[in-house]
Design an enzyme around this catalytic site. Structure first.
Site, mmCIF file in Angstrom:
data_model
loop_
_atom_site.group_PDB
_atom_site.id
_atom_site.type_symbol
_atom_site.label_atom_id
_atom_site.label_comp_id
_atom_site.label_asym_id
_atom_site.label_seq_id
_atom_site.Cartn_x
_atom_site.Cartn_y
_atom_site.Cartn_z
ATOM 1 N N LYS A 1 43.858 51.730 53.441
ATOM 2 C CA LYS A 1 42.799 52.691 53.143
ATOM 3 C C LYS A 1 42.429 52.637 51.661
ATOM 4 O O LYS A 1 43.307 52.672 50.792
ATOM 5 C CB LYS A 1 43.249 54.101 53.515
ATOM 6 C CG LYS A 1 43.346 54.335 55.020
ATOM 7 C CD LYS A 1 44.043 55.633 55.347
ATOM 8 C CE LYS A 1 43.358 56.838 54.733
ATOM 9 N NZ LYS A 1 44.091 58.095 55.020
ATOM 10 N N LYS B 1 51.096 57.932 52.297
ATOM 11 C CA LYS B 1 50.478 58.290 51.017
ATOM 12 C C LYS B 1 51.396 59.248 50.274
ATOM 13 O O LYS B 1 52.331 59.812 50.844
ATOM 14 C CB LYS B 1 49.102 58.923 51.207
ATOM 15 C CG LYS B 1 49.133 60.295 51.870
ATOM 16 C CD LYS B 1 47.851 61.089 51.693
ATOM 17 C CE LYS B 1 46.624 60.418 52.210
ATOM 18 N NZ LYS B 1 45.460 61.330 52.259
#
Length: 227
Positions: free
Chosen positions: A93, A31
């Site tokens: 995710k 991320k």
């Protein structure tokens, strides 16, 4: 039988991914922390990190976020899930914010060919009707996280009893359950009481704030504490 709570470390590049793997992380999470709670990395970067890890025979599970996307942008969410999943990560995710569209988004995500992990944004509390819906669908895991990392850790935003209910609900559905949200070392006793399958860290393993570089020594120290 009690199992060890596993360590998920969020990384933004190949160097951080390797530091985390060498430091004892159980999951490598891709991320960009400078771009929000679930800030997404460019697809080319995700693919490059996956290839770097697999090229070194590092078989740890890899997850990646799609970025912060509003629930009303279902087509964009689906497109990003496909793009990220095609990078051969193990889990994709997706942040799930409380909204009128969230249930339909969950239904659509459950039909994806990729292993999607819904991440319930808990700053304003957890929607257990929505969580129960997700538990009935084919997701391998569910997580709770926070959007505003400046507001303190997950435990400053959500009551322990509510988190305990979340962990129990997901576990009873036979899925893995994870907790994240600006977690720090003082949160470890509370985490141990809740005993999720895995806990996600970034803030606690950086040299400065969560946007700064990862500190390999801090990763090793945290892995030893959890182990």
């Amino acid at each position: 039988m009690t199992t060890r709570m596993r360590l998920l470390v969020s990384v933004r590049n190949e160097a951080e991914a390797l530091l985390s793997a060498e430091g004892g992380a159980d999951f490598i999470d891709l991320k960009e922390p400078r771009d929000g709670a679930l800030g997404g990395l460019p697809v080319a970067t995700i693919r490059s990190i996956v290839q770097a890890l697999r090229g070194r025979d590092i078989a740890l599970p890899i997850s990646a976020t799609i970025g912060d996307v509003a629930m009303h942008e279902a087509d964009l969410i689906a497109a990003r899930v496909e793009a990220v999943g095609a990078c051969e990560v193990d889990y994709v995710k997706v942040g799930i914010a409380p909204s009128l569209q969230a249930a339909a988004v969950l239904d659509r995500l459950a039909a994806s060919r990729h292993a999607v992990v819904p991440v319930f944004i808990a700053d304003a509390g957890l929607d257990f009707e929505l969580i129960a819906r997700a538990c009935r669908l084919g997701f391998p895991a569910l997580m709770a996280d926070t959007a505003d990392k400046r507001a303190g850790s997950l435990f400053a935003c959500v009551a322990a009893a509510e988190l305990q209910r979340f962990v129990a609900t997901v576990r009873e559905a036979g899925k893995l359950v994870g907790l994240a949200g600006a977690l720090r070392l003082p949160d470890l006793p509370a985490l141990r009481r809740l005993a999720p399958d895995f806990a996600g860290f970034r803030s606690a393993v950086c040299a400065g704030d969560r946007a700064s570089a990862l500190d390999g020594q801090k990763v090793r120290g945290l892995a030893e504490l959890l182990g």
